[in-house]
Design a protein around this motif. Structure first.
Motif, PDB file in Angstrom:
ATOM      1  N   LEU A 344      86.483 -22.528 -48.200  1.00 26.08           N
ATOM      2  CA  LEU A 344      86.777 -21.391 -47.320  1.00 26.08           C
ATOM      3  C   LEU A 344      85.681 -21.151 -46.295  1.00 26.08           C
ATOM      4  CD1 LEU A 344      88.214 -18.813 -49.927  1.00 26.08           C
ATOM      5  CD2 LEU A 344      89.487 -20.331 -48.392  1.00 26.08           C
ATOM      6  N   TYR A 345      84.640 -22.039 -46.307  1.00 30.65           N
ATOM      7  CA  TYR A 345      83.521 -21.868 -45.367  1.00 30.65           C
ATOM      8  C   TYR A 345      83.999 -21.781 -43.918  1.00 30.65           C
ATOM      9  CZ  TYR A 345      79.766 -22.762 -48.760  1.00 30.65           C
ATOM     10  OH  TYR A 345      78.900 -22.673 -49.786  1.00 30.65           O
ATOM     11  N   GLN A 346      84.846 -22.728 -43.508  1.00 23.07           N
ATOM     12  CA  GLN A 346      85.267 -22.831 -42.100  1.00 23.07           C
ATOM     13  C   GLN A 346      85.977 -21.563 -41.645  1.00 23.07           C
ATOM     14  OE1 GLN A 346      84.501 -25.247 -39.953  1.00 23.07           O
ATOM     15  NE2 GLN A 346      85.586 -24.173 -38.285  1.00 23.07           N
ATOM     16  N   ALA A 347      86.905 -21.089 -42.508  1.00 24.89           N
ATOM     17  CA  ALA A 347      87.674 -19.897 -42.126  1.00 24.89           C
ATOM     18  C   ALA A 347      86.783 -18.667 -42.046  1.00 24.89           C
ATOM     19  CB  ALA A 347      88.801 -19.673 -43.144  1.00 24.89           C
ATOM     20  N   VAL A 348      85.864 -18.504 -42.992  1.00 28.17           N
ATOM     21  CA  VAL A 348      84.973 -17.341 -42.993  1.00 28.17           C
ATOM     22  C   VAL A 348      83.975 -17.443 -41.833  1.00 28.17           C
ATOM     23  CG1 VAL A 348      83.191 -16.102 -44.288  1.00 28.17           C
ATOM     24  CG2 VAL A 348      85.230 -16.959 -45.474  1.00 28.17           C
ATOM     25  N   ALA A 349      83.520 -18.675 -41.543  1.00 29.89           N
ATOM     26  CA  ALA A 349      82.570 -18.866 -40.446  1.00 29.89           C
ATOM     27  C   ALA A 349      83.198 -18.454 -39.116  1.00 29.89           C
ATOM     28  CB  ALA A 349      82.128 -20.326 -40.398  1.00 29.89           C
ATOM     29  N   GLU A 350      84.471 -18.761 -38.916  1.00 28.59           N
ATOM     30  CA  GLU A 350      85.153 -18.384 -37.684  1.00 28.59           C
ATOM     31  C   GLU A 350      85.238 -16.866 -37.567  1.00 28.59           C
ATOM     32  OE1 GLU A 350      88.906 -20.335 -37.768  1.00 28.59           O
ATOM     33  OE2 GLU A 350      88.070 -22.347 -37.466  1.00 28.59           O
ATOM     34  N   VAL A 351      85.500 -16.188 -38.707  1.00 31.43           N
ATOM     35  CA  VAL A 351      85.577 -14.719 -38.688  1.00 31.43           C
ATOM     36  C   VAL A 351      84.216 -14.124 -38.359  1.00 31.43           C
ATOM     37  CG1 VAL A 351      85.965 -12.675 -40.109  1.00 31.43           C
ATOM     38  CG2 VAL A 351      87.524 -14.622 -40.285  1.00 31.43           C
ATOM     39  N   LEU A 352      83.163 -14.666 -38.995  1.00 26.69           N
ATOM     40  CA  LEU A 352      81.810 -14.153 -38.740  1.00 26.69           C
ATOM     41  C   LEU A 352      81.382 -14.409 -37.291  1.00 26.69           C
ATOM     42  CD1 LEU A 352      80.033 -15.199 -42.078  1.00 26.69           C
ATOM     43  CD2 LEU A 352      80.564 -12.870 -41.315  1.00 26.69           C
ATOM     44  N   ALA A 353      81.758 -15.561 -36.759  1.00 25.91           N
ATOM     45  CA  ALA A 353      81.417 -15.870 -35.365  1.00 25.91           C
ATOM     46  C   ALA A 353      82.092 -14.869 -34.426  1.00 25.91           C
ATOM     47  CB  ALA A 353      81.861 -17.291 -35.034  1.00 25.91           C
ATOM     48  N   TYR A 354      83.318 -14.519 -34.763  1.00 25.83           N
ATOM     49  CA  TYR A 354      84.046 -13.517 -33.970  1.00 25.83           C
ATOM     50  C   TYR A 354      83.340 -12.163 -34.035  1.00 25.83           C
ATOM     51  CZ  TYR A 354      87.658 -10.098 -32.838  1.00 25.83           C
ATOM     52  OH  TYR A 354      88.351  -9.036 -32.309  1.00 25.83           O
ATOM     53  N   VAL A 355      82.867 -11.785 -35.256  1.00 25.87           N
ATOM     54  CA  VAL A 355      82.168 -10.490 -35.431  1.00 25.87           C
ATOM     55  C   VAL A 355      80.867 -10.482 -34.658  1.00 25.87           C
ATOM     56  CG1 VAL A 355      81.031  -8.987 -37.125  1.00 25.87           C
ATOM     57  CG2 VAL A 355      83.255 -10.034 -37.663  1.00 25.87           C
ATOM     58  N   TYR A 356      80.098 -11.577 -34.786  1.00 26.98           N
ATOM     59  CA  TYR A 356      78.812 -11.637 -34.072  1.00 26.98           C
ATOM     60  C   TYR A 356      79.029 -11.588 -32.546  1.00 26.98           C
ATOM     61  CZ  TYR A 356      76.879 -13.059 -38.588  1.00 26.98           C
ATOM     62  OH  TYR A 356      76.503 -13.069 -39.905  1.00 26.98           O
ATOM     63  N   LYS A 357      80.116 -12.175 -32.069  1.00 23.11           N
ATOM     64  CA  LYS A 357      80.403 -12.162 -30.626  1.00 23.11           C
ATOM     65  C   LYS A 357      80.663 -10.731 -30.156  1.00 23.11           C
ATOM     66  CE  LYS A 357      83.435 -14.210 -27.178  1.00 23.11           C
ATOM     67  NZ  LYS A 357      84.585 -15.107 -26.920  1.00 23.11           N
ATOM     68  N   ILE A 358      81.420  -9.979 -31.024  1.00 25.00           N
ATOM     69  CA  ILE A 358      81.723  -8.604 -30.656  1.00 25.00           C
ATOM     70  C   ILE A 358      80.448  -7.763 -30.614  1.00 25.00           C
ATOM     71  CG2 ILE A 358      82.873  -6.481 -31.456  1.00 25.00           C
ATOM     72  CD1 ILE A 358      85.098  -8.209 -32.572  1.00 25.00           C
ATOM     73  N   LYS A 359      79.538  -8.017 -31.602  1.00 19.25           N
ATOM     74  CA  LYS A 359      78.309  -7.230 -31.698  1.00 19.25           C
ATOM     75  C   LYS A 359      77.185  -7.820 -30.847  1.00 19.25           C
ATOM     76  CE  LYS A 359      79.126  -5.307 -36.298  1.00 19.25           C
ATOM     77  NZ  LYS A 359      78.558  -5.139 -37.673  1.00 19.25           N
TER      78      LYS A 359
END
Length: 362
Positions: A344-359
């Motif tokens: 599940l690394y890839q899927a979670v990494a994409e979500v975290l990348a999205y969060v970091y982009k927003i912040k």
């Protein structure tokens, strides 16, 4: 007709259930065990007469030699009753009796010990030595005297007396035709004949008493099991003592769940992102980039708990991301406090990348 079946034995207190292992263990510790004294008595009596029968020749020879030794001192009777000679005579008598009695008593002691061990095993308890005022209570004593148990003991005693009397009388009656021959025997032959007769009577009595003792042991075992019987309520109370009160255990578990829930909710503000279903599941995930470990699940919940997680996340400005497949996968695969698995690394990494982009986190 009643819609509910009620077991009235729970309220009657009637002892209908076999004793539990715990009840049997407690009874044994108190010295309440299955033991028939009749078996001990019968086997000791039987073994004693068997040894006497096997030692018959040795006893007869020893008696002859001892008698001859005594008669040989008659010519010197004037010096027989001096202190020294009396002491020597006394020692001779003690040695003679010891040679005959010690083997017989030794076998009887060993048989009694083995018999008790076979019935009870090794048991040492001091509880039977404690003072029990009920035992000296005259009212309770009167009840014990006229109890069914004492009546059965009386019946057994009378039965033993009757059996022993019959065996002795029938054997003597059968041997009565040989008694007239005693007048043609010398003192040693008379002693031998009477000894054999006594041993034969003893052996027959021992065998019959052993049969009665076995029956008594069966009765004692049945009586012991009956005395230890328990009511359904007693078994229920014992189960509560051993396993704990089910209601109390349920309250403890409920309290533990509440504590765990509060601790989990306190960790939600530490999360980097909340991944939702969006209505049924919510998972709080945190990633520590400094340590470089995999993302960890801080909290997760379903339905109402999921709504509370999202509420706390909104109050603490935590990004909520909707990803139905990922939310379900994490909820069923990963427990609270565990790291995200590699698949599940890839899927979670994409979500975290999205969060970091927003912040705007680099």
């Amino acid at each position: 007709m009643s819609l509910f079946k009620i077991d009235l034995q729970l309220f009657s207190g009637e002892k209908t259930e076999n004793a539990t292992s715990k009840k049997k263990k407690e009874a044994r510790e108190k010295g309440q065990v299955v033991q028939s004294k009749e078996i001990n008595s019968a086997l000791i009596l039987l073994s004693t007469f068997l040894v006497m029968k096997m030692m018959g020749g040795y006893i007869y020879t020893s008696f002859i030699e001892f008698t001859k030794k005594i008669f040989m001192k008659i010519p010197d009777i004037e010096n027989l009753y001096t202190i020294q000679n009396i002491r020597l005579m006394y020692m001779d008598i003690v040695i003679f009796m010891a040679k005959i009695v010690i083997p017989i008593m030794g076998v009887a002691f060993i048989v009694g010990l083995v018999c008790s061990y076979m019935q009870v095993g090794f048991l040492f308890t001091t509880k039977t030595l404690k003072l029990d005022l009920n035992k000296i209570n005259p009212i309770n004593g009167f009840k014990r005297i006229f109890s069914i148990k004492q009546f059965m003991e009386f019946i057994k005693s009378m039965l033993k007396i009757g059996v022993l009397g019959y065996i002795t009388f029938s054997y003597v009656l059968r041997e009565s035709k040989n008694f007239i021959n005693i007048f043609d025997m010398d003192i040693f032959q008379i002693s031998s004949y009477l000894g054999k007769t006594s041993i034969n009577i003893g052996l027959r009595a021992g065998f019959v008493l052993l049969i009665l003792a076995i029956l008594d042991y069966i009765y004692q075992k049945w009586q012991h099991a009956k005395d230890l019987k328990m009511s359904k309520q007693e078994i229920k109370e014992e189960y509560k003592q051993m396993e704990g009160d089910p209601q109390l255990k349920s309250k403890i578990k409920e309290k533990q769940r509440a504590i765990a829930m509060n601790r989990m909710m306190q960790d939600v503000p530490k999360a980097d992102v909340i991944i939702t279903n969006p209505t049924h599941y919510a998972i709080a995930v945190r990633y520590d980039s400094i340590q470089g470990d995999a993302p960890i699940v801080l909290a997760k919940g379903k339905d109402l708990i999921a709504q509370n997680i999202k509420k706390i996340a909104s109050e603490n400005d935590i990004v909520i991301v909707e990803n139905k497949p990922l939310a379900r996968a994490i909820y069923f695969k990963v427990d609270i406090g565990e790291y995200i698995p590699p698949d599940l690394y890839q899927a979670v990494a994409e979500v975290l990348a999205y969060v970091y982009k927003i912040k705007n986190i680099t």
